[in-house]
Design a protein around this motif. Sequence first.
Motif, PDB file in Angstrom:
ATOM      1  N   UNK A 102      40.385   9.333 -38.108  1.00  0.00           N
ATOM      2  CA  UNK A 102      41.183   8.795 -39.231  1.00  0.00           C
ATOM      3  C   UNK A 102      42.340   9.706 -39.616  1.00  0.00           C
ATOM      4  N   UNK A 103      42.123  11.029 -39.518  1.00  0.00           N
ATOM      5  CA  UNK A 103      43.202  11.952 -39.882  1.00  0.00           C
ATOM      6  C   UNK A 103      43.035  13.274 -39.138  1.00  0.00           C
ATOM      7  N   UNK A 104      44.000  14.153 -39.342  1.00  0.00           N
ATOM      8  CA  UNK A 104      44.047  15.416 -38.597  1.00  0.00           C
ATOM      9  C   UNK A 104      42.857  16.309 -38.940  1.00  0.00           C
ATOM     10  N   UNK A 105      42.456  16.326 -40.208  1.00  0.00           N
ATOM     11  CA  UNK A 105      41.333  17.181 -40.601  1.00  0.00           C
ATOM     12  C   UNK A 105      40.051  16.803 -39.859  1.00  0.00           C
ATOM     13  N   UNK A 106      39.843  15.505 -39.724  1.00  0.00           N
ATOM     14  CA  UNK A 106      38.662  15.043 -38.976  1.00  0.00           C
ATOM     15  C   UNK A 106      38.778  15.463 -37.508  1.00  0.00           C
TER      16      UNK A 106
END
Lengths: 116, 140
Positions: A102-106
Amino acid sequence: MKLHLKKLSAHTLITVLEERIDAHNSNELKSVLLQSIAQGNACIIVQLETVRFIDSSGLGALLSGYKNAAAQNGKLVLTNIQQQVLSMFELTRLNRVFEIYPDVNEALGSKPEGPP
Amino acid sequence: MTASIIQLDVIIPNQTRYLDFIGSLGERLARELKHYHGDREALAYHLNLVLTEATANAIKHRVPGNLEDTVRVFILLEHNQLTIKVYDHGQGFDLESVPLPDFDHPKESGMGIFLIKTLMDSVTYKKQEHCNVLEIIKRL
């Protein structure tokens, strides 16, 4: 093609700043991916948040990066894919090939592939 | 069923920088449909994609070295059917011999025709006297 490259510890974050990836700019994307891998940065996160259209050549460019990263014991993953773009990965079954977050952190939580 | 006829006949230089232009016509057409009950945004994407893939295919099959060549894209929206014809002047290819993608061992190229066939209702490619024409039909 407008791209933004950023080094994030072990990963290279490539943010595509285009609305469209097609046969006009996909070769450039492929070149940037292969150049990054050749420079030893084979753990790549490609952020596609602004991309609202991708064609078969764009999918091919990402697949090229994926294969080359894997060949160098790295990994190319994708993040922030818009729904219509994601449907192209599903239609071509490439959603079974790429890790999609879903996003970069994930994505940063994922571990680079390599010898156990 | 659409209430009116829209016909477009566009000739572009044989250059990939015009793919966005051609593809956007498909998106606009999808939004012009007055009585379409399906997923309009999905249709807009699919028409953009099919026009992009078909035009890119024609550009790829151009006569080598002929940078002055053009691609003609004809679009007819009539009643409940959309017809797209993309003309090229290359050597042509055999549509039926284009293999399905190997989903277990995907390749970087060769997915364009698969996408067109999957998203549209009918696809033919015919050699004519002075050109080839890829004809795509979508019932709406």
